[in-house]
Design an enzyme around this catalytic site. Structure first.
Site, PDB file in Angstrom:
ATOM      1  N   SER A   1     -10.134   2.412   2.786  1.00 54.32           N
ATOM      2  CA  SER A   1      -9.071   3.170   1.634  1.00 54.32           C
ATOM      3  C   SER A   1      -8.313   1.743   1.110  1.00 54.32           C
ATOM      4  O   SER A   1      -7.148   2.295  -0.371  1.00 54.32           O
ATOM      5  CB  SER A   1      -8.724   3.511   2.584  1.00 54.32           C
ATOM      6  OG  SER A   1      -7.165   2.866   3.424  1.00 54.32           O
TER       7      SER A   1
ATOM      8  N   SER B   1     -10.176   0.064   6.647  1.00 53.23           N
ATOM      9  CA  SER B   1     -10.336   0.593   5.791  1.00 53.23           C
ATOM     10  C   SER B   1      -9.309  -1.278   5.073  1.00 53.23           C
ATOM     11  O   SER B   1      -8.725  -1.093   3.998  1.00 53.23           O
ATOM     12  CB  SER B   1      -8.686   1.650   5.767  1.00 53.23           C
ATOM     13  OG  SER B   1      -8.694   2.017   5.196  1.00 53.23           O
TER      14      SER B   1
ATOM     15  N   LYS C   1       0.711  -1.016  -0.146  1.00 55.54           N
ATOM     16  CA  LYS C   1       0.268   0.019  -0.293  1.00 55.54           C
ATOM     17  C   LYS C   1       0.736   1.662   0.111  1.00 55.54           C
ATOM     18  O   LYS C   1       1.878   1.733   0.754  1.00 55.54           O
ATOM     19  CB  LYS C   1      -0.966  -0.107   1.603  1.00 55.54           C
ATOM     20  CG  LYS C   1      -2.183   0.904   1.302  1.00 55.54           C
ATOM     21  CD  LYS C   1      -2.766   1.291   2.503  1.00 55.54           C
ATOM     22  CE  LYS C   1      -4.001   2.138   2.654  1.00 55.54           C
ATOM     23  NZ  LYS C   1      -4.804   1.129   3.667  1.00 55.54           N
TER      24      LYS C   1
END
Lengths: 503, 494
Positions: B158, B182, B78
């Site tokens: 997210s 997330s 990420k």
């Protein structure tokens, strides 16, 4: 151990047009913790390094970096708290104080608003022998220092040096117990003394390692006593905070100016506005930095990157056991053990090095004489050359040697001063110098008698006068001392002169 | 072996160890898949050269018989994780061009375990969002579509890039971070498994902060076992993170026995929301049955303060974010606005932050600033903290009553079309309704795919565990995975 008893000094009173005014002062002293590494990073705290060279990623607030508490800084704050006889909070916590400034990379300062590491304590501020102010300490908390913004290197740009960013500070907050400019300066002097005794801060004000924010208000006589009785601040006037003072002289000047400014406002029927002010030493005045309305909203909240700081009582006890003798205790001991005056004891305990020097000189010798020589001769001489005790060319051992020569009657007081000068400027072992240069006091009565007879024989007119007026015998003593190069034992000379003149 | 990238992490590990394939081949397959999947916009900074170097190094280790758990396994990271020398922007314009000189603890541990990085993955800006639409790189597209309808769907957020990358076989696993859901919500939206560990299990050092007291890194992978393997490498005490727990990390994979007999599973009544789709309700019931059939005892429980969790979360998280994001000021790194004549430091801050941050980040910074400001602090921030304490206590109470884990739906809906909720922040925030409680209480939570809805979209169930009991949680999740038999894959359209 005996405690010296004190009476409180009189508050400073300023006569206004409408009557007398008194001053009420509280200080927030920021002392740089004497740690080699910063509060939350391993970066060095070395003063004077190349700009931006002592900066860890966390100091520069790089993304994802996290603070880790430096245990050494915590220990020093605890030590300071113990030195101020303060309550040590076994649980304290860090908060973020949020504001934007380029020398504050994180956009917040990590501090301890809600749960400081040290609670209430006290400082005895000596004003004169027998006169001292007891100033209550509200709290000591740990916090990060900011960096340095430099605005005068370029007409269009500002520069930032982050070396100081994140350096540990102890903020020592007093109650409004200080009642005059001199007291305020004396308070800072005393705090500095304690900090240096404990080794928790080097106390260097020029480098900014010790700075004070001064809160000043004025009130009518009697109002302060009402505040003291109730702890209700409404009895006191509105205060202004003068920021970032790093000289004892400026602290006094700023308070004096600020008090008069407030009195003038009040007597004019205006009111004092609570605000932050700066002292301009060139103009000798304070001016508004920001008013309460413009004051930052710091949005304090608990720093989520740090767990509450938990320390063990056993660890605190360990630190307590390692505390050195503090100035107040040392002073009492000097008065009691050496029979010196409180004034002399204050001078000798002003810093730990002087006290240690004195104690080495006094060990096994007459304390009063040692105090006398250290204060009057050595300190006087050092001061003349602007030297600190640590820079003294004469060791305590050397000065002790001179005292030993006096005590054994080997040299006279007069010779001792000459000897002091020689040892101070040239060094060497005092006894050896006395021996080599024939400075030994003449105690041989025969030699003194011969010298006296010689002077008497050479001055028959003076003999007659002296017989009529015995006070003139001193002239003969002087002549004999001169003739013997000051080495004759003065007591013996006196005695023989008197006998020979038949006085 | 054209489909090496479709292997599970565990299977790939076996194939590598047995010499059936090489990391170079496996990595090449993933890199090819990444290159072919630009339509998904999941990988925003591919690192093919680094990946091949790492793969070759891994092959050498494998050959030498020195093969740690992730040796040669291609992963996606990420964009919130700082990776040395590789763009790490938190999907924000304000970190334009930022390449850290340091490596996050989690990625350091992954690389030490032999992992290969195929690239940095898309996400919502600063992890603020539930649809991956707040990214400066543009949104990720969910590899899944409804039946024959080609409406582009959100992968959730997210960690939407991580979710899409794993679901589309661009890598064998990915790192995510979870502040309010997330990891779990996007995992559920793409039919993979995602675990948010106990707060403090994985170091936050080197992960760009959103809300420090809630952020936690975790694995996203194709199976429960793969999550266990990844977590093993990610977890552990880090002296650089004061909030990381100094606890031993158990062997999570060894705890996947599939035996949950005698375990007590709580079903919290407060998670039955008004207007919840009946398909979600039905899936929840199925999950209950699966666990019951596996020998667990099911009990109805109450977590009475659940309804206050979302508002408390949307006070605490923005409050911390407003402070955490203050450092993005244009002074030291990242974006700095061009200044005009006479502009000073205030204009530099204002213009830099106005240009660098997207709308959702600005909204949360403003909310956070407001709730911390003088006069509102007690009414909002302090109150939210009290609610947080009560929510934590709700969980402690049921665990004290003997509950081992809690079963809930992972999300209130299946993946929704991109754009559908973007202009309605409150509707968007409701995506986190089942997940935020876990962050507020610091507990581990896992989303496991358990079925498809009528339109063919994956739906997930969430299990919430006791602190530090990720092993047990994974084992119960394994039971759901086994019994649900979820094997569906998105039809490749990209």
């Amino acid at each position: 151990m005996l405690d010296l008893t004190y009476e409180a000094p009189k508050p400073r009173v300023i006569a206004g047009a409408t009557g007398d005014w008194e001053l009420v002062i509280g200080l927030e002293v920021h002392a740089q913790v004497a740690s080699k590494a910063k509060l939350f990073s391993g970066a060095s705290t070395q003063f004077g390094a190349e700009p931006n060279s002592n900066v860890a990623f966390v100091d520069a607030a790089m993304p994802g970096m996290l603070p880790v508490i430096n245990e050494g800084c915590v220990a020093l704050a605890v030590k300071m708290g113990l030195g101020l006889k303060a309550k040590i909070n076994l649980t304290s916590a860090f908060d973020r104080k949020n504001y934007f400034y380029p020398d504050l990379p994180q956009g917040y300062q990590i501090s301890q608003l809600y749960h400081p590491i040290v609670g209430e304590g006290e400082v005895i501020v000596d004003m004169a022998p027998g006169v001292a102010r007891r100033v209550r300490i509200e709290r000591i908390h740990l916090e990060q220092d900011a960096g340095k913004s430099i605005h005068d290197m370029d007409p269009h740009m500002s520069f930032v040096d982050l070396n100081r960013t994140g350096v540990a500070l102890m903020e020592i907050v007093s109650r409004p117990d200080i009642r005059g400019p001199e007291e305020a300066a004396a308070y800072v002097v005393k705090l500095r003394q304690i900090l240096r005794y404990l080794g928790t801060c080097d106390g260097n004000m020029q480098n900014g390692n010790l700075r004070a924010d001064v809160n000043v208000s004025v009130c009518r006589p009697g109002d302060y006593e009402k505040y003291q009785a109730t702890q209700d601040f409404s009895h006191l006037g509105t205060r202004c905070e003068i920021k970032n003072m790093n000289s004892m002289r400026f602290i006094q000047q700023a308070i004096e100016y600020e008090a008069r400014r407030q009195i003038a406002l009040l007597e004019d029927g205006k009111s004092v506005i609570q605000e932050t002010r700066l002292y301009d030493p060139d103009k000798g005045e304070t001016r508004s930095m920001r008013s309460k309305e413009e004051a930052h909203d710091y949005r304090y909240f608990p720093c989520p990157d740090l767990l509450p700081l938990e320390i063990e009582q056993a660890w605190v006890d360990e630190i307590a056991a390692s505390l050195p003798e503090l100035p107040d205790a040392k002073k009492v001991r000097f008065v009691t053990d050496f029979g010196m005056t409180e004034y002399d004891a204050s001078v000798l305990t002003a810093d730990v090095e002087s006290a240690a020097y004195f104690e080495e000189v006094a060990r096994g010798r007459d304390g009063k004489a040692a105090a006398n020589w250290v204060i009057n001769e050595l300190f006087g001489r050092l001061k003349k050359e602007g030297h600190e005790i640590g820079e003294s060319p004469m060791t305590a051992r050397q000065l002790g040697g001179i005292l030993d020569l006096i005590a054994s009657d080997a040299i006279s007081g007069k010779i001792a001063k000459e000897l002091f000068e020689i040892v101070y400027t040239e060094g060497g072992d005092p006894a050896a110098i006395v021996e080599a240069r024939g400075m030994t006091q003449v105690t041989d009565t025969g030699a003194i008698e011969a010298a006296v007879d010689e002077v008497i024989a050479a001055n028959p007119a003076q003999v007659e006068k002296a017989k009529a007026n015995p006070k003139l015998a001193g002239w003969f003593v002087g002549q004999v001392m001169k003739a013997t190069g000051g080495k004759a034992n003065p007591a013996a000379v006196n005695q023989i002169v008197a006998a020979r003149l038949g006085l | 072996m054209s489909s090496l990238n479709t292997l599970t992490l565990a299977d790939a590990r076996e194939a590598l160890r047995s010499g059936d394939t090489t990391s170079a081949a496996l990595t090449r397959a993933c890199l090819d898949a990444v290159e072919a999947a630009s339509a998904l916009n999941a990988v925003v900074h591919p690192t093919p050269d680094l990946a091949m170097q790492q793969a070759e190094a891994a092959d050498a280790r494998l050959k030498a018989g020195d093969a740690p758990s992730l040796c040669g396994i291609p992963l996606g990271i990420k964009d919130l994780f700082c990776t040395r020398g590789v763009a790490s922007q938190a999907a924000s314009g304000i970190l334009e061009g930022f390449r850290p000189e340091y490596e996050s603890t989690v990625t350091t541990q992954l690389f030490e375990a032999g992992a290969v990085m195929v690239g940095k993955l898309n996400m919502d800006e600063f992890a603020m969002g539930s649809s991956n639409e707040t990214s400066v790189y543009g949104n990720v597209v969910n590899p899944w579509r409804r039946g024959n309808d080609d409406t582009a769907l959100t992968p959730g957020g997210s960690s939407g890039g991580s979710a899409a990358a794993v679901a589309a076989d661009l890598c064998l696993g990915a790192t995510g971070t979870d502040t309010g859901g997330s990891i779990r919500q996007p995992a559920a939206f793409v039919g993979i498994t995602g675990l948010k560990p106990t707060y403090g299990r994985c170091s936050r050092w080197g992960i760009i902060a959103f809300a420090s007291s809630l952020d936690q890194a975790g694995p996203m992978a194709k199976t429960v076992r793969d999550c266990a393997i990844l977590l093993q490498a990610m977890a552990g005490h880090d002296p650089n993170d004061s909030t990381s727990a100094d606890l031993a990390v158990p062997d999570f994979e060894a705890m996947l026995t599939g035996d949950i007999r005698g375990k007590t599973i709580g079903i919290p009544k407060e998670y039955r929301m008004d207007g919840m789709p009946d398909e979600i309700e039905a899936l929840w019931t199925e999950g209950r049955t699966m666990l019951e059939d596996a020998g667990a005892k099911i009990v109805d429980i109450s977590l009475p303060h659940t309804k206050y969790a979302l508002p408390a979360y949307y006070v605490i998280a923005p409050a911390e974010a407003s402070s955490n994001l203050a450092r993005y000021d244009g002074v030291r790194y990242g974006h700095r606005a061009k200044l005009g004549q006479g502009d000073g430091i205030t204009e530099m801050y204002e213009k830099t932050r106005a240009e660098g941050f997207g709308a959702e980040v600005k909204r949360r910074v403003m909310i956070g600033t407001y709730v911390l400001s003088a006069g509102f602090y007690d009414a909002y921030y302090n109150r939210a903290r009290k609610v947080r304490t009560l929510i934590k206590k709700d969980f402690e109470d049921v665990f004290a009553q003997g509950v081992d884990a809690i079963l809930t739906p992972a999300t209130p809906s299946a993946a929704f079309p991109l754009g559908q909720e973007f202009d309605d922040p409150v509707q968007m925030y409701l995506n986190d309704v089942f997940t935020v409680t876990v962050n507020l209480a610091g507990l581990p939570g896992i989303a496991v795919p358990a079925g498809l809805d009528r339109q063919g979209l994956p739906l997930g169930l969430q299990l919430i565990g006791k602190p530090w009991e990720e092993g047990e949680l994974l084992n119960i999740a394994q039971t759901i995975e086994d019994r649900a038999g979820f094997v569906a894959k998105p039809a490749k359209w990209w």
